[in-house]
Design an enzyme around this catalytic site. Structure first.
Site, PDB file in Angstrom:
ATOM      1  N   CYS A  69      21.358 -28.639  12.238  1.00 19.80           N
ATOM      2  CA  CYS A  69      21.209 -28.041  10.904  1.00 19.80           C
ATOM      3  C   CYS A  69      22.270 -26.958  10.700  1.00 19.80           C
ATOM      4  O   CYS A  69      22.249 -25.927  11.368  1.00 19.80           O
ATOM      5  CB  CYS A  69      19.783 -27.494  10.787  1.00 19.80           C
ATOM      6  SG  CYS A  69      19.536 -26.209   9.560  1.00 19.80           S
ATOM      7  N   CYS A  72      21.119 -23.482   9.659  1.00 20.35           N
ATOM      8  CA  CYS A  72      20.435 -22.829  10.798  1.00 20.35           C
ATOM      9  C   CYS A  72      21.471 -22.168  11.701  1.00 20.35           C
ATOM     10  O   CYS A  72      21.282 -21.037  12.156  1.00 20.35           O
ATOM     11  CB  CYS A  72      19.649 -23.850  11.627  1.00 20.35           C
ATOM     12  SG  CYS A  72      18.319 -24.670  10.734  1.00 20.35           S
TER      13      CYS A  72
END
Ligand code: ZN
Length: 144
Positions: A69, A72
């Site tokens: 991600c 993230c």
């Protein structure tokens, strides 16, 4: 007079009692010796996370994330900065939803990154999407 605060060791899961005025004095787990207030995000497994969320008197914040991600990964250094700034006042942990997909589901995580904050044994807030360190600190400061 300083009331004891319950803190779950993020390493071994042992519940420790730390006087409130010792939280910023580098308390260590009585069982395994791990730092209880490390001032940086600790990767936890779902069992330790759930125990700490239920037990801890000190605000606990989990970043549900995954290595694939992008947002993230962008937020990771900001989350680390916030953990350092909040040392002694809150604990920040990370849960890898790729390693533990069941944990994301059991906490109702729909997208990542999502931060969930607990205080006094209850979920107080959650926030989806990446944030910068000052925003993370302000958000955690409101958990009580
Ligand atoms: Zn321990």
């Amino acid at each position: 007079m300083s009331a004891a605060r319950k803190l779950t060791c993020l390493d071994c899961g042992q519940v420790n009692r730390v006087p409130a005025d010792r939280l910023d004095a580098g308390p260590k787990c009585g069982t395994c010796g791990a730092a209880l207030m490390p001032g940086k995000p600790i990767e936890v497994d779902p069992k330790i996370l759930d125990k700490a969320a239920r037990t801890d008197d000190v605000p606990l914040v989990a970043d549900f994330w995954a290595p694939w991600c992008g947002p993230c990964r962008m937020m990771a250094p900001e989350f680390s900065k916030a953990a350092g700034a909040l040392k002694g006042r809150a604990r920040l942990v990370k849960l890898n939803t790729q390693d533990f997909p069941q944990a994301g589901a059991s906490h109702g995580i729909r997208g990542i990154p999502t931060m969930v904050g607990w205080a006094g044994g209850r979920e107080r807030a959650r926030q989806s999407g990446a944030m910068r360190a000052p925003e993370i600190e302000a958000w955690i400061g409101r958990l009580g």
